[in-house]
Design a protein around this motif. Structure first.
Motif, PDB file in Angstrom:
ATOM      1  N   ASP A  36      -4.972  30.525 -18.873  1.00 50.58           N
ATOM      2  CA  ASP A  36      -6.123  30.126 -18.182  1.00 50.58           C
ATOM      3  C   ASP A  36      -5.999  29.899 -16.694  1.00 50.58           C
ATOM      4  O   ASP A  36      -7.100  29.923 -15.960  1.00 50.58           O
ATOM      5  N   ARG A  37      -4.826  30.242 -16.147  1.00 54.19           N
ATOM      6  CA  ARG A  37      -4.920  29.696 -14.608  1.00 54.19           C
ATOM      7  C   ARG A  37      -3.620  30.502 -14.193  1.00 54.19           C
ATOM      8  O   ARG A  37      -2.717  30.862 -14.957  1.00 54.19           O
ATOM      9  N   TYR A  38      -3.574  30.401 -12.801  1.00 58.38           N
ATOM     10  CA  TYR A  38      -2.347  30.881 -11.945  1.00 58.38           C
ATOM     11  C   TYR A  38      -1.430  29.688 -11.767  1.00 58.38           C
ATOM     12  O   TYR A  38      -1.903  28.816 -11.306  1.00 58.38           O
ATOM     13  N   TRP A  39      -0.156  29.789 -12.133  1.00 59.08           N
ATOM     14  CA  TRP A  39       0.902  28.944 -11.917  1.00 59.08           C
ATOM     15  C   TRP A  39       1.737  29.623 -10.641  1.00 59.08           C
ATOM     16  O   TRP A  39       2.152  30.666 -10.632  1.00 59.08           O
ATOM     17  N   ILE A  40       1.963  28.577  -9.725  1.00 60.11           N
ATOM     18  CA  ILE A  40       2.617  28.992  -8.620  1.00 60.11           C
ATOM     19  C   ILE A  40       4.154  28.070  -8.919  1.00 60.11           C
ATOM     20  O   ILE A  40       4.201  26.896  -8.985  1.00 60.11           O
ATOM     21  N   THR A  41       5.160  28.665  -8.408  1.00 59.46           N
ATOM     22  CA  THR A  41       6.485  28.181  -8.322  1.00 59.46           C
ATOM     23  C   THR A  41       7.217  28.339  -7.211  1.00 59.46           C
ATOM     24  O   THR A  41       6.757  29.541  -6.530  1.00 59.46           O
ATOM     25  N   ALA A  79      -0.711  38.562  -7.217  1.00 60.67           N
ATOM     26  CA  ALA A  79      -1.066  38.613  -8.593  1.00 60.67           C
ATOM     27  C   ALA A  79      -2.543  39.357  -8.338  1.00 60.67           C
ATOM     28  O   ALA A  79      -3.178  39.270  -7.479  1.00 60.67           O
ATOM     29  N   PRO A  80      -2.876  40.211  -9.545  1.00 66.01           N
ATOM     30  CA  PRO A  80      -4.142  40.568  -9.503  1.00 66.01           C
ATOM     31  C   PRO A  80      -5.124  39.406  -9.383  1.00 66.01           C
ATOM     32  O   PRO A  80      -4.976  38.549 -10.204  1.00 66.01           O
ATOM     33  N   PHE A  81      -6.349  39.637  -8.951  1.00 66.77           N
ATOM     34  CA  PHE A  81      -7.301  38.547  -8.692  1.00 66.77           C
ATOM     35  C   PHE A  81      -8.503  39.134  -8.531  1.00 66.77           C
ATOM     36  O   PHE A  81      -8.731  39.635  -7.392  1.00 66.77           O
ATOM     37  N   ASN A 103      17.997  23.285  -6.646  1.00 65.77           N
ATOM     38  CA  ASN A 103      17.783  24.474  -7.440  1.00 65.77           C
ATOM     39  C   ASN A 103      16.997  25.567  -6.697  1.00 65.77           C
ATOM     40  O   ASN A 103      16.245  24.927  -5.626  1.00 65.77           O
ATOM     41  N   ARG A 104      16.938  26.760  -6.923  1.00 63.55           N
ATOM     42  CA  ARG A 104      15.973  27.822  -5.949  1.00 63.55           C
ATOM     43  C   ARG A 104      15.703  28.843  -7.073  1.00 63.55           C
ATOM     44  O   ARG A 104      16.232  28.927  -8.165  1.00 63.55           O
ATOM     45  N   ASN A 105      14.648  29.671  -6.604  1.00 61.18           N
ATOM     46  CA  ASN A 105      14.451  30.865  -7.472  1.00 61.18           C
ATOM     47  C   ASN A 105      13.932  30.509  -8.850  1.00 61.18           C
ATOM     48  O   ASN A 105      14.301  30.855  -9.875  1.00 61.18           O
ATOM     49  N   GLY A 106      13.108  29.377  -8.899  1.00 60.77           N
ATOM     50  CA  GLY A 106      12.449  29.418 -10.181  1.00 60.77           C
ATOM     51  C   GLY A 106      11.157  30.098 -10.540  1.00 60.77           C
ATOM     52  O   GLY A 106      10.259  30.649  -9.605  1.00 60.77           O
ATOM     53  N   VAL A 107      11.402  30.947 -11.616  1.00 61.17           N
ATOM     54  CA  VAL A 107      10.228  32.213 -11.961  1.00 61.17           C
ATOM     55  C   VAL A 107       9.969  31.847 -13.340  1.00 61.17           C
ATOM     56  O   VAL A 107      10.688  31.918 -14.235  1.00 61.17           O
ATOM     57  N   LEU A 108       8.468  31.685 -13.608  1.00 56.06           N
ATOM     58  CA  LEU A 108       7.856  31.504 -14.936  1.00 56.06           C
ATOM     59  C   LEU A 108       7.768  32.592 -15.694  1.00 56.06           C
ATOM     60  O   LEU A 108       7.416  33.804 -14.960  1.00 56.06           O
ATOM     61  N   PHE A 109       7.982  32.603 -16.977  1.00 51.79           N
ATOM     62  CA  PHE A 109       7.394  33.846 -17.637  1.00 51.79           C
ATOM     63  C   PHE A 109       6.049  33.903 -17.855  1.00 51.79           C
ATOM     64  O   PHE A 109       5.412  32.886 -17.929  1.00 51.79           O
ATOM     65  N   VAL A 168       4.200  33.675  -8.242  1.00 48.00           N
ATOM     66  CA  VAL A 168       2.819  33.518  -8.899  1.00 48.00           C
ATOM     67  C   VAL A 168       2.738  34.167 -10.072  1.00 48.00           C
ATOM     68  O   VAL A 168       3.177  35.495 -10.386  1.00 48.00           O
ATOM     69  N   VAL A 169       2.010  33.572 -11.041  1.00 46.62           N
ATOM     70  CA  VAL A 169       1.830  34.123 -12.539  1.00 46.62           C
ATOM     71  C   VAL A 169       0.702  33.505 -13.142  1.00 46.62           C
ATOM     72  O   VAL A 169       0.518  32.172 -12.981  1.00 46.62           O
ATOM     73  N   PHE A 170       0.074  34.655 -13.853  1.00 50.54           N
ATOM     74  CA  PHE A 170      -1.331  34.042 -14.643  1.00 50.54           C
ATOM     75  C   PHE A 170      -0.817  33.726 -16.112  1.00 50.54           C
ATOM     76  O   PHE A 170      -0.238  34.548 -16.736  1.00 50.54           O
TER      77      PHE A 170
END
Lengths: 321, 321, 321, 321, 321, 321
Positions: E107-112, E43-45, E144-150, E102-104
């Motif tokens: 206010d923060r980065y979330w990792i799944t 992710a951009p950081f 479960n596998r491949n969890g990806v947040l919007f 990884v997704v922002f």
């Protein structure tokens, strides 16, 4: 045909198909060598009935035996298996024979069965007298089971239902129809009907196969068949019916969503293969509106069930998928 | 041995092996902790009989228990499992014990069983009195089942039949013989007999295993064994017999193509594992020409069957593969 | 032993075990009949080296061949397979031979291999000269693979590592040790080490098997072995090491959690069976602190890797499970 | 036929069959839509060559495409798949088409392929010009693959080799021959040859299937076929040859125990399905004693190999099972 | 975001997605402990980029590591795995961690990632700085596998794509969306898209799973995902794209019938798991119309591919199932 | 609750749980459409009892039906299945419904069942009167079975036991607890208890699942559950009990090593799925120290068993794993 076996529906029953009260009609040890007698077929013959019976011996080798009966219920089964002579070809291998069907077409009786030729395929033979049998070419390449001939030619050709399989306890299976000009070469293979989605009709969701020789009715070909569901404790076989288009039997007009008869009696629930109801033959009498169905139970014994023909047809139409 | 259990062949029966009319002789709940009692072995002992019994408890843990009987039919089984002492080695692990056999050789009783040591293998113990048991080295590496000792040395060495397996519901299995100078080190492993081709004798086409301790007859070693066929609804176990060469038991002289006894009675058709007839022991009396066979039924109870020794031998020779 | 093959660690590498830069040392077509040459074993012999090689021919029949080398890297392999004479017993069947190991004990070279006797088990033979070979009793009942002898007796008995298996592409497998007073009868089977839980060390979580003949060091027996993980695209074989107690090799003192060498080079990643690194032999020189490991790559060719003995031992101790 | 593709055997090679040095001849992306082009067939046509190519598109849908070449090596493959017209029957379903073969009989080119009709079976079509194609009845019931026609009638009937299968990644498979008077009805099914026992020739022990159209030689029908072994990392396909009796091709006169060509080059070892050499066509020139074999490699590309016809025949006779 | 990695489409290529010419960008041995580095997310950081990398160590234990890059191509990956602190709950077990995304959001980065809690399920953590990570409740029950947040809330709730599985090499798998008001409790599970029928698009007929974090475009959510076909030699993973409705992502507007990128390069065809292209992240720049996709190759290395955003969207619409 | 069904322990029995002498209480054909009625749940309702029954019809379609009883033994089951209205969400798909549980929480009855939504998951509905039912969000993603709610909130949240599964005849399965603030979003998934090692308690070594709604006792939550062993002839289901910590039910205080009730009666040993004892409900009366357990037998009928509550709790504590 006016003397087919019969027993009225039991008091209080609403079932469209009901069991014979003295089931099973043939015990597993009915001939000296047998381990089990089941999945067998009969036909009217000389005022009485003749049949071809699957008798597995105590080495559990599978073979077919001729038998005779006055009333269709009490049977004398030969103690020795059928010995084949060459029919429309040189004799071919037959490692084993099982699950016979019998049908009269034009001038003779035709027998089909599951024939062991490098795996299961459909064997064909004819007889005029149930004494001499002439074995013909196998209908198909392996692997196939449940070959059932129509009782008359369709569009000038012999027609056969069958169920392509694999070489084991096949976990899939649909019914096809094939045609032959001469009982030797077969083609024009068409899919007739397939196992159903689990949600639609689970008792027939794993595989299906033709049972009795189809009966030509005003509504089309009445076909009694078996369906299988794969439970966590093995395959469960039950009986259903369908009506196929008279001129094009690959056109399914009706097909029962509910089963007609499923394993529920002790001789169906326990035996060499528990939970099997497997129809292979049916006698009918349009005048008396009767049908008598022969089925193998638990891969061990032969049992019978009865129905009113008109009711069975109406039920098939009213409860169609 | 003149007081072994006995019951004459039923009227009208032609069976070479027939069941005891009061089967099963030991119920699944015969001791307080048991879920099932089956696949067990007995031997003459102090004028009566002693035995080692497989009793699975209600946690379905498998263990072996000593038992005693005056008549070989009515048994008092200890409520606690056998506690082993060290035999010809330090004590080794035994996660579970099942399917025991018992045989008297020279000066003592030897017990073999399926011993849980990183998977199933063959455990060995000896006892003089069925009170104190001394556990020896496992005969083989895992995975093995159905270890059965010969009742006397062959060419100066102990001899054992066994059935190499895998670590699950083994779908294959043949009988081997191995030799030992000392009940500790084993070698000279030879294949005795294999599962049969499906076409030749289907009841024993998936796997086979030795059952009762072999009986030395004038014709050779009479071995009662089990065979298995894999149906679409699971394994079906039946009983057969073979005659092995006296001096080289890897030489099979005769072997029954038909089974002697297959699952057909309610206590054989239903239970924890339906369709199992599993012989583990036999008492014989040459003078009276009798043999009494003990077998587990449906992995749930113990049952008995009888035969005339001479008839059984003759049948084995007349119906050999 | 001062002339074993050697190549220094590549510049910049920190690997404890590194590959020979000219790998593979033996090509799949190195003899006229071969489809592949791999999983082979060598030993010092008459100032140079001799070996026993698995060469599958182009019918993919598996057999073992003798070979000779001056430098341990360039090999002359016989074009015909080893012909066995009877050793400590009559000749026994051998449907196929593969995955040989070679070890010198006392006065002769012993060969062990996977021998086809009604399935895979451990064959044993001895030779004094790599010309005449004498085949002895199989060590065990089927099914077994990866039989590896210790280079000296332990407590007065021969000792062998092995890996009980089933009759197919075994999806499980642990290492055991067994003992024999005479190379004929085997017993005292003890579990040495098992496949690891997936979470602890996944590269060896499906099965493991002994590789090279163990080397006696001050820390105990250094055993190079293979471990297998079952990926969604098949088995992947890598190499690890363990140190076993000198007097009781069933006591594992250290065992590498990381693999030493895994498939990463083209000749390891592609071939008849992709992703296989399978060690079968090692030469060592305590003085120069060197070990040279021979391994089969992709079930197709023979490759080599090197390590400093002291580093390998230290690494095994520092990275133990 | 005097202009078939050719390249002399490489210096120093003794191989009876050798690869084309510029392999693969057709790349996976040779047409815009393709993911892979492989398992394809060619025939002499109008002074050059025409072919039918299996091109899986990037949705991995399988279809067949016509193509043309002057030299048999450089090909122009149409960018659109073949569109069928009705042949000897109404049009039938075809969910997918793959693994074509092409043969000229009497007056036209016949195409056979694996046709998706409720599972894989053998599709048949004819063309005069590789522009218009007429689809006929499927030869058989499902499940079947590798249907290959003989280039002339035998005893007045069309003859076809095929390999009965199941509906998945079939783990078994033997070659049969069937006959038809009219390319519509098929019968007289005979087993030609089966997968071999593992010990006899392991590369063809899992399943086999006909490859190129058989070539009539003085010794009989030369049939190039594929054989499969199931390794722990998947199926491995290699190429062999057999010679069948001229008048009765179910009579196998010779059959190579070694394979002729197995996966060894990078384009055979890696691709969509690693380790596949799958022959589908061969051009021959008796005068120049040449044969040029087309095979799919790794289910990804098309490659070629060459042999001297007389050598190939002699090799087949000299190395027969 | 204007400095994402980029390389123009190669001369002569028409591919909508093309590979980076210097692939792979991260080697399997890029950190000292690693056996392989793949299936990782960035992710951009802080003007450059940060990422979370799956590095399996040489014991083939799976864990996730933070890494940093100026240009998105050259990465410094920490040598020690991420150590979690408790987030919105007490710390829970985590036997292993793999396949991070990884997704922002706000206010923060979330990792799944795929988190080992009695089998694989979806782990969640957040970080502000890629130094301190706070582990939250697992989103779902195993397996479960491949969890990806919007990347933003939908209708006020967090939204996550996932792929319910079993506890092994799952042979099935569809994509679902679930919602949460608080990143702790999840519900409103809806099926988004399923594996396709074999005939329609075989490359994605076995299972599918979300890949990169969806990108909100004018046409809806652009989702890059992987699809799997089960060949006779194992699973083959390729990359596709779909466009989901902005407000209800369970409504699939478009979905590529062809794959975008399939295994074809050496680093994709060979490695620990051959034939895997597995996208886990994508950087995009609407202004420059660019997208840079990160994918794991052969479960061994990290590679990149590029596309013009507008072209990719148009292609998805033009080639939709 | 003082009128729950009851029958004293039979004379001479020491069983802690004993069967009702008139079992089964509901026959397979108790309503006109049914093939089988089993795995059903009941609750006190308006002075009598109401229940939700799994009735598979003769097409073997699975659905749930309301029923009513004065005495808890004789039941009137509706002839039509429950029709759902939308609850806390829009109506969602439900391909099938089976294995219901019923529990009263605060102000209404909650029903959970195995709901067909792209495979089995846990459906939730509520009713006030067993006439109108309101279907809520599925609790979880597929695949899940045996969802059982606690009868009161724990720490202010609803709590549910469930058993994650796969999409077939799941060969594994452990019990988890999950929490929800609102019966819509679920999280905080914790493993409660797992299938046991074979050696410790084999009857529950393959999978386990919650049965009746837990009962809050002074010792904690009394949970009646089922355990499964995979025999060579299929799955065998038996009944056990556990006591879970009142405040944290993921903390298992006691769990029976022996089963409480296993298949032994004819209606448990034979039926559509032999050897199934499957508890789904229990009524209790603390004052009279009674518990009445409802269980499905052989996937065919409903049966009952009884116990003294205090004895059952004491037995669970005394016979704990």
């Amino acid at each position: 045909m006016s003397n087919i076996p019969w027993q009225d529906r039991p008091e209080g029953s609403n079932d469209v198909v009901w069991r014979y009260s003295e089931n099973p009609i043939i015990d597993r040890y009915a001939i000296p060598s047998s381990n089990s007698i089941f999945n067998s077929a009969v036909a009217p013959f000389e005022g009485g009935f003749a049949g071809v019976f699957r008798c597995d011996n105590k080495a559990v080798q599978m073979n077919i035996f001729a038998g005779f009966s006055k009333d269709g219920i009490n049977w004398d089964i030969n103690h020795d298996p059928i010995v084949m002579q060459a029919g429309n070809t040189d004799m071919i291998e037959s490692d084993y024979k099982y699950d016979p069907r019998v049908v009269f077409i034009e001038d003779r009786y035709w027998i089909t069965w599951c024939n062991g030729y490098h795996g299961p395929t459909i064997g064909i033979a004819y007889t005029f007298d149930f004494k001499e049998f002439h074995q013909c070419e196998n209908a198909f390449l392996p692997f196939n089971r449940n070959g059932v001939l129509f009782p008359e030619k369709i569009d000038g050709k012999y027609a056969m239902l069958s169920r392509p399989s694999d070489n084991g306890h096949t976990p899939f299976g649909d019914i096809y129809v094939s045609y032959s000009p001469d009982m030797k070469y077969w083609g024009e293979h068409r899919c007739v009907m397939k196992a159903t989605p689990f949600e639609d009709s689970a008792w027939q969701c794993t595989k299906i196969g033709a049972g009795a020789v189809p009966i030509l009715t005003e509504d089309g070909w009445l076909m009694i068949y078996h369906g299988v569901i794969n439970t966590c404790n093995g395959f469960r076989y039950a009986m259903g019916s369908a009506i196929l288009d008279k001129d094009d039997p690959s056109n399914v007009l009706y097909r029962t969503q509910p089963y007609l008869l499923g394993p529920a009696e002790p001789y169906e629930l326990a035996g060499d293969v528990p939970n099997v109801v497997f129809p292979c033959a049916a006698l009918h009498d349009f005048e008396k509106d009767r049908i008598a169905i022969y089925y193998g139970a638990a891969d061990t014994v032969v049992a019978m069930a009865f129905a009113k023909l008109s009711e069975l047809i109406q039920y098939t139409k009213d409860n169609s998928l």
